[in-house]
Design an enzyme around this catalytic site. Structure first.
Site, PDB file in Angstrom:
ATOM      1  CG  HIS A  33      -2.112 -12.088   0.405  1.00 41.02           C
ATOM      2  ND1 HIS A  33      -1.873 -13.429   0.652  1.00 41.02           N
ATOM      3  CD2 HIS A  33      -0.897 -11.499   0.299  1.00 41.02           C
ATOM      4  CE1 HIS A  33      -0.570 -13.635   0.699  1.00 41.02           C
ATOM      5  NE2 HIS A  33       0.049 -12.479   0.475  1.00 41.02           N
ATOM      6  CD  GLU A  60       0.096  -9.205  -2.744  1.00 35.01           C
ATOM      7  OE1 GLU A  60       1.135  -8.906  -2.138  1.00 35.01           O
ATOM      8  OE2 GLU A  60      -0.512 -10.292  -2.581  1.00 35.01           O
ATOM      9  CG  HIS A  75       4.113 -15.442  -3.553  1.00 34.91           C
ATOM     10  ND1 HIS A  75       5.006 -16.192  -2.810  1.00 34.91           N
ATOM     11  CD2 HIS A  75       3.842 -14.340  -2.812  1.00 34.91           C
ATOM     12  CE1 HIS A  75       5.249 -15.566  -1.670  1.00 34.91           C
ATOM     13  NE2 HIS A  75       4.565 -14.450  -1.642  1.00 34.91           N
TER      14      HIS A  75
END
Length: 325
Positions: A33, A60, A75
């Site tokens: 992640h 990711e 993000h």
């Protein structure tokens, strides 16, 4: 002779963990992640190299477009909670006092320093025991750059670690005249990610946009519908018409404890009934909430709840758990 940080991280951590040899657990995928974000600032190349050396199944990439349409790995649509943008471009914030990725060219974004996530109002680091805020020399990078890193490492190591891109806030991008889904799909296609067999899982929270990816943009990639709100867990029948899996918050899988044992909602069972894989988010060793340990968290969700894998800030710990099953 000074070696690049990226090279040092790769060499040091390549030998620190070994991939699982238990074939019975291979169906449980490990998704790094934002990279190895429990150890290094999220979505930096260093965090991705470190994650790669921990042998996850996928790494990711959250994506936001720059002003000149470069998919940037970050993000959020904002810059001010992971960079020093307020120091470099103090006059470039919008009326809401936030700095937006989309207002900067990729070259301008390269001037920024990336740091551990913090609250832009207080300056306080979100996870105080992680990499110290303001230390190091980390930069933003593009989707293309990260793909070339991962594909290059796949080539040099003989591994086949995949990518797991997420397009962030597509409606915001449309409002600003940009089609992030199409631009991202074009980049993925250019690098050979076109079908479900190409080790690329494409995800999005926006159900309307993800359905568009399948039906209007004709993508044949493995699609995962991310789920944020409880009411969305009741839409599995519709999700199954275009998606191959769902990515719920892991707490949407838990029900309550009975005699000290966790019980579960029917989300995993129903998803499997509709042929949907379940990849919940986010497993954090430093944010256990109701669990006594990271291993308990893994056992409850991966084994007892029977999810198909999940997102973790600590891919080494999840890989280690699965290797013992």
């Amino acid at each position: 002779m000074k070696y690049p940080t990226l090279f040092i991280l790769f060499v040091v951590f390549l030998g620190c963990s070994k991939p699982s040899k238990n074939t019975s657990m291979q169906k449980k995928i490990v998704v790094a992640h934002r990279g190895a974000s429990g150890y290094l600032p999220e979505h930096t190349m260093e965090a991705k190299a470190m994650a790669y050396a921990m042998h996850p199944d996928y790494i990711e990439q959250d994506l936001v477009l720059s002003k000149d349409d470069v998919p940037v790995v970050i993000h959020d649509i904002y810059l001010d909670d992971v960079t020093n943008v307020h120091e470099i471009f103090p006059d470039r914030k919008r009326a809401d006092n936030r700095y937006y990725v989309i207002d900067f060219t990729f070259d301008e974004l390269q001037q920024l320093q990336v740091t551990e996530r913090f609250d832009p109002k207080t300056g306080k680091q979100f996870y105080p025991k992680r990499f110290p805020k303001g230390k190091g020399n980390f930069k933003l990078h593009s989707l293309q750059q990260e793909i070339e890193l991962i594909q290059g490492l796949n080539y040099s190591t003989g591994k086949d670690i995949g990518i797991y891109p997420e397009i962030k806030n597509p409606e915001f991008h449309h409002t600003n005249g940009k089609d992030i889904a199409k631009i991202t799909l074009d980049v993925l296609s250019e690098y050979g990610y076109k079908t479900k067999s190409d080790k690329c899982i494409f995800q999005c929270f926006d159900a309307k946009e993800l359905e568009r990816v399948r039906k209007e943009l004709n993508s044949n990639l493995f699609l995962v519908q991310l789920i944020e709100f409880e009411e969305e867990t009741k839409q599995l029948t519709h999700f199954a018409t275009y998606a191959d899996g769902i990515g719920p918050w892991y707490k949407q899988i838990l029900s309550k404890k009975v005699d000290g044992k966790f019980t579960f909602t029917n989300l995993v069972e129903q998803s499997h009934k509709y042929g949907l894989k379940v990849h919940p988010y986010t497993f954090r060793a430093d944010q256990l909430d109701e669990f006594s340990s990271f291993d308990e968290m893994m056992h409850v969700l991966l084994i007892d709840a029977n999810v198909d894998g999940g997102f973790t800030d600590f891919p080494d710990k999840m890989v280690a758990f699965l290797s013992k099953q």
